[in-house]
Design a protein around this motif. Sequence first.
Motif, PDB file in Angstrom:
ATOM      1  N   UNK A  56       0.835  -1.209   0.000  1.00 47.83           N
ATOM      2  CA  UNK A  56       0.000   0.000   0.000  1.00 47.83           C
ATOM      3  C   UNK A  56       0.869   1.258   0.000  1.00 47.83           C
ATOM      4  N   UNK A  57       1.988   1.205   0.702  1.00 52.77           N
ATOM      5  CA  UNK A  57       2.892   2.353   0.725  1.00 52.77           C
ATOM      6  C   UNK A  57       3.522   2.564  -0.652  1.00 52.77           C
ATOM      7  N   UNK A  58       3.842   1.472  -1.341  1.00 56.28           N
ATOM      8  CA  UNK A  58       4.373   1.592  -2.690  1.00 56.28           C
ATOM      9  C   UNK A  58       3.345   2.249  -3.604  1.00 56.28           C
ATOM     10  N   UNK A  59       2.087   1.843  -3.476  1.00 52.72           N
ATOM     11  CA  UNK A  59       1.038   2.492  -4.266  1.00 52.72           C
ATOM     12  C   UNK A  59       0.954   3.976  -3.938  1.00 52.72           C
ATOM     13  N   UNK A  60       1.042   4.321  -2.672  1.00 52.21           N
ATOM     14  CA  UNK A  60       0.953   5.727  -2.269  1.00 52.21           C
ATOM     15  C   UNK A  60       2.071   6.540  -2.915  1.00 52.21           C
ATOM     16  N   UNK A  69       0.759   1.813 -11.984  1.00 56.47           N
ATOM     17  CA  UNK A  69       1.563   0.596 -11.900  1.00 56.47           C
ATOM     18  C   UNK A  69       0.945  -0.541 -12.701  1.00 56.47           C
ATOM     19  N   UNK A  70       1.811  -1.377 -13.254  1.00 61.01           N
ATOM     20  CA  UNK A  70       1.437  -2.655 -13.832  1.00 61.01           C
ATOM     21  C   UNK A  70       2.318  -3.722 -13.198  1.00 61.01           C
ATOM     22  N   UNK A  90      -3.977  -4.297  -4.270  1.00 60.77           N
ATOM     23  CA  UNK A  90      -3.345  -3.394  -3.315  1.00 60.77           C
ATOM     24  C   UNK A  90      -2.615  -2.249  -4.010  1.00 60.77           C
ATOM     25  N   UNK A  91      -2.136  -2.501  -5.244  1.00 57.93           N
ATOM     26  CA  UNK A  91      -1.363  -1.496  -5.976  1.00 57.93           C
ATOM     27  C   UNK A  91      -2.195  -0.723  -6.996  1.00 57.93           C
ATOM     28  N   UNK A  92      -3.489  -0.995  -7.056  1.00 60.25           N
ATOM     29  CA  UNK A  92      -4.318  -0.308  -8.028  1.00 60.25           C
ATOM     30  C   UNK A  92      -4.001  -0.695  -9.459  1.00 60.25           C
ATOM     31  N   UNK A 126     -12.577  -8.554 -10.766  1.00 59.62           N
ATOM     32  CA  UNK A 126     -11.721  -7.472 -10.262  1.00 59.62           C
ATOM     33  C   UNK A 126     -11.359  -6.463 -11.344  1.00 59.62           C
ATOM     34  N   UNK A 127     -11.751  -6.733 -12.595  1.00 58.47           N
ATOM     35  CA  UNK A 127     -11.435  -5.877 -13.742  1.00 58.47           C
ATOM     36  C   UNK A 127      -9.924  -5.711 -13.919  1.00 58.47           C
TER      37      UNK A 127
END
Length: 266
Positions: A56-60, A69-70, A90-92, A126-127
């Motif tokens: 989650x922090x990486x996504x932030x 991100x991919x 978690x990473x969007x 989840x698309x």
Amino acid sequence: MALGLSTYAFFWQWSERATEPLSLERMLQKTRDLDADVFQVCDYPPLERRSDAELRELWRIADGLGIRLELGTRGVRPAHLRRFLHIAELLGVTLVRTMIATAGDHPGDNEAEGLLREVLPEYERAEVTIALETYEQVPTSTLVGIVERIGSPRLGICSDPANCVAALESPAELIARVAPHVVNMHIKDFAFTRHAGWIGFSLTGAPLGEGLLDYAGMIAAIEPEERGINQIIEHWLPWQGDAETTFRLEDEWTAHNVRYVRSMNT
């Protein structure tokens, strides 16, 4: 279409040859410095060791830099793909590139199709899209056949013509075959060089526009801009004999390739 980089654009800088391996967070900053909008964390084992909180922090961090991100992994076993679906959420992430085989697992065509059918409903809900990459271990016709038989809107092809030259597949024929099913593109140029004594060849990377990749023809066939397909830059840079030279050239190739793609898509 968005332009992005991959962990393969920094391959040597995060490898075991680096005294202080480049972190994902630093790769993201370098991606932003080149004004690219996507970063594909591809075949990067340390990612799987991160906790949910760390992911989650990486996504932030990525979101704060304006970077989408991919993900990239290998294998089609449902347990593994479910793990990456969890990481994706978690990473969007909305795209996970994978390959049918791993170093220790080589499912046959029918088995691979069955494994993908088992897990695809979860990706569809989840698309998140699965992109099967073209590479020399599996004929491109096999990948296309699996995609066409399954017929899921969340299953497509990650095109990389350079990978299949080793299987004597023509890049132009590969591109024509996969074009309708492409959902992601790995962009790298390649060239053959003769060994000393003119005994054999090496197939290695080259800066875009200096090798054998018909980039303009590939873009005309796949139409990434019109179809919203991301182009992810990576390369096969040979080790240059020492870390300093290799790392510097790696960054130079990446910057060159970003400029080249932009110049060809204006």
